[in-house]
Design a protein around this motif. Structure first.
Motif, PDB file in Angstrom:
ATOM      1  N   ASP A 110     -24.836 103.031   1.578  1.00 58.37           N
ATOM      2  CA  ASP A 110     -25.608 102.374   2.830  1.00 58.37           C
ATOM      3  C   ASP A 110     -27.267 102.586   2.075  1.00 58.37           C
ATOM      4  OD1 ASP A 110     -23.596 101.934   4.568  1.00 58.37           O
ATOM      5  OD2 ASP A 110     -23.595 104.033   5.270  1.00 58.37           O
ATOM      6  N   VAL A 111     -27.675 103.612   1.767  1.00 62.65           N
ATOM      7  CA  VAL A 111     -28.780 104.014   1.178  1.00 62.65           C
ATOM      8  C   VAL A 111     -29.246 103.010   0.215  1.00 62.65           C
ATOM      9  CG1 VAL A 111     -30.342 105.563   0.047  1.00 62.65           C
ATOM     10  CG2 VAL A 111     -28.835 106.304   1.644  1.00 62.65           C
ATOM     11  N   ARG A 112     -28.157 102.504  -0.648  1.00 60.31           N
ATOM     12  CA  ARG A 112     -28.540 101.491  -1.960  1.00 60.31           C
ATOM     13  C   ARG A 112     -28.587 100.127  -0.975  1.00 60.31           C
ATOM     14  NH1 ARG A 112     -23.163  99.562  -4.821  1.00 60.31           N
ATOM     15  NH2 ARG A 112     -23.083  98.406  -2.769  1.00 60.31           N
ATOM     16  N   ASP A 113     -27.576  99.928  -0.436  1.00 64.57           N
ATOM     17  CA  ASP A 113     -27.657  98.548   0.044  1.00 64.57           C
ATOM     18  C   ASP A 113     -28.981  98.435   1.115  1.00 64.57           C
ATOM     19  OD1 ASP A 113     -25.188  98.136  -0.935  1.00 64.57           O
ATOM     20  OD2 ASP A 113     -23.932  98.055   0.832  1.00 64.57           O
ATOM     21  N   ARG A 114     -29.303  99.189   1.577  1.00 65.94           N
ATOM     22  CA  ARG A 114     -30.747  99.149   2.209  1.00 65.94           C
ATOM     23  C   ARG A 114     -31.850  98.829   1.639  1.00 65.94           C
ATOM     24  NH1 ARG A 114     -30.369 103.647   4.914  1.00 65.94           N
ATOM     25  NH2 ARG A 114     -29.408 102.839   6.903  1.00 65.94           N
ATOM     26  N   LEU A 118     -34.108  95.113   1.372  1.00 71.77           N
ATOM     27  CA  LEU A 118     -35.489  95.150   1.691  1.00 71.77           C
ATOM     28  C   LEU A 118     -36.224  94.971   0.393  1.00 71.77           C
ATOM     29  CD1 LEU A 118     -35.841  98.489   3.909  1.00 71.77           C
ATOM     30  CD2 LEU A 118     -36.294  96.146   4.480  1.00 71.77           C
ATOM     31  N   VAL A 119     -35.926  95.417  -0.949  1.00 67.73           N
ATOM     32  CA  VAL A 119     -36.645  94.972  -2.037  1.00 67.73           C
ATOM     33  C   VAL A 119     -36.663  93.762  -2.266  1.00 67.73           C
ATOM     34  CG1 VAL A 119     -36.886  95.525  -4.447  1.00 67.73           C
ATOM     35  CG2 VAL A 119     -36.739  97.498  -3.095  1.00 67.73           C
ATOM     36  N   ALA A 120     -35.396  93.103  -2.265  1.00 65.88           N
ATOM     37  CA  ALA A 120     -34.971  91.777  -2.510  1.00 65.88           C
ATOM     38  C   ALA A 120     -35.886  90.701  -1.455  1.00 65.88           C
ATOM     39  CB  ALA A 120     -33.660  91.337  -2.228  1.00 65.88           C
ATOM     40  N   MET A 121     -35.934  91.168  -0.344  1.00 63.45           N
ATOM     41  CA  MET A 121     -36.874  90.483   0.850  1.00 63.45           C
ATOM     42  C   MET A 121     -38.238  90.575   0.556  1.00 63.45           C
ATOM     43  SD  MET A 121     -34.682  90.532   4.208  1.00 63.45           S
ATOM     44  CE  MET A 121     -34.549  92.177   4.383  1.00 63.45           C
ATOM     45  N   SER A 122     -38.809  91.777   0.415  1.00 63.10           N
ATOM     46  CA  SER A 122     -40.168  92.114   0.326  1.00 63.10           C
ATOM     47  C   SER A 122     -40.620  91.580  -1.027  1.00 63.10           C
ATOM     48  CB  SER A 122     -40.531  93.569   0.458  1.00 63.10           C
ATOM     49  OG  SER A 122     -40.034  94.306   1.711  1.00 63.10           O
ATOM     50  N   SER A 128     -30.810  87.723 -10.406  1.00 64.60           N
ATOM     51  CA  SER A 128     -30.794  87.936 -11.884  1.00 64.60           C
ATOM     52  C   SER A 128     -32.033  89.370 -11.903  1.00 64.60           C
ATOM     53  CB  SER A 128     -31.316  87.272 -12.757  1.00 64.60           C
ATOM     54  OG  SER A 128     -32.418  86.419 -12.285  1.00 64.60           O
ATOM     55  N   GLU A 129     -32.791  89.158 -11.047  1.00 64.38           N
ATOM     56  CA  GLU A 129     -33.925  90.194 -11.222  1.00 64.38           C
ATOM     57  C   GLU A 129     -33.539  91.624 -10.323  1.00 64.38           C
ATOM     58  OE1 GLU A 129     -38.163  87.391 -11.051  1.00 64.38           O
ATOM     59  OE2 GLU A 129     -36.796  87.751  -9.205  1.00 64.38           O
ATOM     60  N   ILE A 130     -32.711  91.332  -9.489  1.00 64.55           N
ATOM     61  CA  ILE A 130     -32.077  92.289  -8.936  1.00 64.55           C
ATOM     62  C   ILE A 130     -31.308  93.432  -9.777  1.00 64.55           C
ATOM     63  CG2 ILE A 130     -30.669  93.471  -7.131  1.00 64.55           C
ATOM     64  CD1 ILE A 130     -31.460  91.053  -5.200  1.00 64.55           C
ATOM     65  N   LEU A 227     -31.929  86.321   0.666  1.00 65.46           N
ATOM     66  CA  LEU A 227     -32.737  87.055   0.692  1.00 65.46           C
ATOM     67  C   LEU A 227     -33.861  86.677   0.232  1.00 65.46           C
ATOM     68  CD1 LEU A 227     -30.528  90.239  -0.150  1.00 65.46           C
ATOM     69  CD2 LEU A 227     -30.649  89.046   1.970  1.00 65.46           C
ATOM     70  N   ARG A 228     -34.007  86.212  -0.781  1.00 64.99           N
ATOM     71  CA  ARG A 228     -35.173  85.585  -1.619  1.00 64.99           C
ATOM     72  C   ARG A 228     -36.250  84.861  -0.614  1.00 64.99           C
ATOM     73  NH1 ARG A 228     -35.774  83.036  -7.818  1.00 64.99           N
ATOM     74  NH2 ARG A 228     -38.119  83.774  -7.958  1.00 64.99           N
ATOM     75  N   ARG A 229     -35.215  83.990  -0.156  1.00 64.40           N
ATOM     76  CA  ARG A 229     -35.897  82.722   0.785  1.00 64.40           C
ATOM     77  C   ARG A 229     -36.558  83.524   2.128  1.00 64.40           C
ATOM     78  NH1 ARG A 229     -31.457  78.015   0.953  1.00 64.40           N
ATOM     79  NH2 ARG A 229     -31.662  77.175  -1.004  1.00 64.40           N
ATOM     80  N   ALA A 230     -35.837  84.791   2.557  1.00 58.38           N
ATOM     81  CA  ALA A 230     -36.296  85.285   3.547  1.00 58.38           C
ATOM     82  C   ALA A 230     -37.648  86.057   3.345  1.00 58.38           C
ATOM     83  CB  ALA A 230     -35.209  86.377   4.018  1.00 58.38           C
TER      84      ALA A 230
END
Length: 239
Positions: A110-114, A118-122, A128-130, A227-230
């Motif tokens: 859960d810690v990883r997915d959170r 958040l990093v992908a969206m922010s 590929s960058e993730i 996520l990227r669009r978000a």
């Protein structure tokens, strides 16, 4: 240039040479190369090859054939074709993003997915960058976290509301998982521990589909692009 970036660049140039290309190459040959791979490779991959071939010529002080009318025309045609073939991808709304983040617990996964969400969206990170993000490319300086992608793109992410803060989420994930080097986002094994194996692009897609399904959304409509669009809406609305 980072070691992984150099290796990717060299592999791209080697692929072109094995196909029958040469350095220097004519703009017509380069255009033919992209046309030959238009149906078998993603547009993002073709764009990366373009950058690699451009650098290969620049390094030798040669004219850049990738910035020419034949190649530009070819890419316009490829982009149109890929646009027609690309399925619709849904975007997470701020409300949906908050809902699925709140449903995540305190298990390591859960810690990883959170942190991933958040990093992908922010940061507006692509899949590929993730998966290519490494610990040495993350730096926290006070209220700002600097992330440098494998392509050299620099992303600045600021502290936000505690429950939805990408900086805190990523810092916690790296600390809780005990990751000292290598890939930031790694698989969690069935025992709930860190596997040491980096997440793949497919793995990222599965994480996203699983989490959106947890709040009743259709997982077939969501991907890393969601996520990227978000990033232009949800990430800021979460603060």
């Amino acid at each position: 240039m980072h070691t992984s970036t150099v290796a990717a660049y060299q592999n791209d140039v080697r692929r072109f040479l094995n196909w029958g290309g040469a350095i220097p190459a004519s703009d017509r040959v380069v255009a033919d190369y992209f046309r030959a791979h238009a149906n078998s490779h993603k547009l993002a991959t073709l764009k990366r090859w373009q950058v690699s071939l451009s650098k290969a010529h620049a390094d030798k002080g040669m004219d850049d054939p990738t910035r020419s009318e034949p190649v530009d025309t070819e890419f316009r045609m490829i982009e149109q074709q890929h646009g027609r073939n690309q399925r619709s991808v849904a975007q997470l709304t701020p409300k949906q993003a908050k809902e699925l983040l709140k449903k995540m617990g305190d298990r390591l996964i859960d810690v990883r997915d959170r942190a991933l969400f958040l990093v992908a969206m922010s940061g507006g990170l692509s899949r590929s960058e993730i998966i290519a993000l490494t610990v040495d490319r993350v730096r926290v300086d006070g209220a700002v976290m600097m992330v440098t992608t494998h392509t050299g793109r620099a992303v600045s992410i600021r502290l936000g509301e505690e429950s939805f803060c990408a900086v805190r989420a990523l810092t916690r994930w790296i600390s809780d998982a005990g990751i000292m080097r290598g890939a930031v986002f790694q698989r969690v094994n069935r025992h709930g521990g860190l596997s040491g194996v980096p997440l793949t692009g497919h793995g990222v897609a599965l994480v996203i589909k699983k989490r959106v399904a947890s709040i009743g959304l259709d997982p077939t409509l969501y991907s890393a692009c969601s996520l990227r669009r978000a990033g232009s809406g949800s990430a800021h609305a979460l603060q």
